[in-house]
Design a protein around this motif. Structure first.
Motif, short mmCIF file in Angstrom:
data_model
loop_
_atom_site.label_atom_id
_atom_site.label_comp_id
_atom_site.label_asym_id
_atom_site.label_seq_id
_atom_site.Cartn_x
_atom_site.Cartn_y
_atom_site.Cartn_z
N THR A 61 -15.51 43.13 -17.71
CA THR A 61 -14.28 42.44 -17.97
C THR A 61 -14.60 41.27 -18.38
OG1 THR A 61 -13.27 44.16 -16.68
CG2 THR A 61 -12.16 42.05 -17.42
N VAL A 62 -14.01 40.55 -19.56
CA VAL A 62 -13.86 39.37 -20.30
C VAL A 62 -12.66 38.92 -20.00
CG1 VAL A 62 -14.45 37.72 -22.14
CG2 VAL A 62 -15.87 39.91 -21.70
N THR A 63 -12.48 37.66 -19.24
CA THR A 63 -11.32 37.22 -19.12
C THR A 63 -11.04 35.90 -20.20
OG1 THR A 63 -10.97 37.65 -16.84
CG2 THR A 63 -9.42 35.75 -17.88
N TRP A 64 -10.24 35.98 -21.08
CA TRP A 64 -10.07 34.98 -22.15
C TRP A 64 -9.39 33.90 -21.78
CZ3 TRP A 64 -13.27 35.91 -25.96
CH2 TRP A 64 -13.89 37.30 -26.17
N ASN A 65 -9.52 32.72 -22.60
CA ASN A 65 -8.73 31.38 -22.32
C ASN A 65 -7.09 31.62 -22.27
OD1 ASN A 65 -9.05 31.82 -24.97
ND2 ASN A 65 -8.54 29.68 -25.37
N THR A 66 -6.64 32.66 -22.70
CA THR A 66 -5.14 32.89 -22.70
C THR A 66 -4.73 33.77 -21.44
OG1 THR A 66 -5.52 35.01 -23.72
CG2 THR A 66 -5.06 33.04 -25.27
N GLY A 67 -5.87 34.11 -20.52
CA GLY A 67 -5.59 35.02 -19.51
C GLY A 67 -5.41 36.53 -19.75
#
Length: 106
Positions: free
Chosen positions: A29-35
């Motif tokens: 899972t990748v968590t992006w800078n937007t959450g």
């Protein structure tokens, strides 16, 4: 989205020094800078190129942001510990990599 974070900590109980380079299925899972998150699933290949271990995952985003898009992830790290491990001299306690993740919409 231009930045994301993924950290993997823990052991790989199904991996030994003899199987470090074997192909495998990878899920992360990748968590992006937007959450927001993206779940990535793909096939993992590993090879030693010169003094570097190069691991490539090709697959798809299976849920979350960018679902359905194609993924190519390349991780590059020094291979010194990996080569010593495959020679049976010791185990690998940790690995740090430079990772490039490309998500493409076709």
């Amino acid at each position: 989205m231009t930045t994301g974070f993924r950290s993997i900590q823990g052991s790989a109980p199904d991996r030994t020094c003899l199987t470090l380079l074997d192909p495998a299925v990878s899920n992360s899972t990748v968590t992006w800078n937007t959450g927001q998150t993206s779940t990535v699933s793909g096939n993992r290949t590993a090879t030693v190129v010169g003094a570097a271990l190069v691991v490539t995952i090709t697959g798809n985003v299976t849920s979350g942001l960018f679902v359905g898009n194609t993924v190519i992830q390349t991780s590059t790290r020094p291979a010194t510990d990996i080569l010593t491990c495959t020679l049976g001299l010791f185990s690998v306690s940790s690995v740090y990599s430079l990772v490039t993740l490309e998500i493409t919409s076709w």
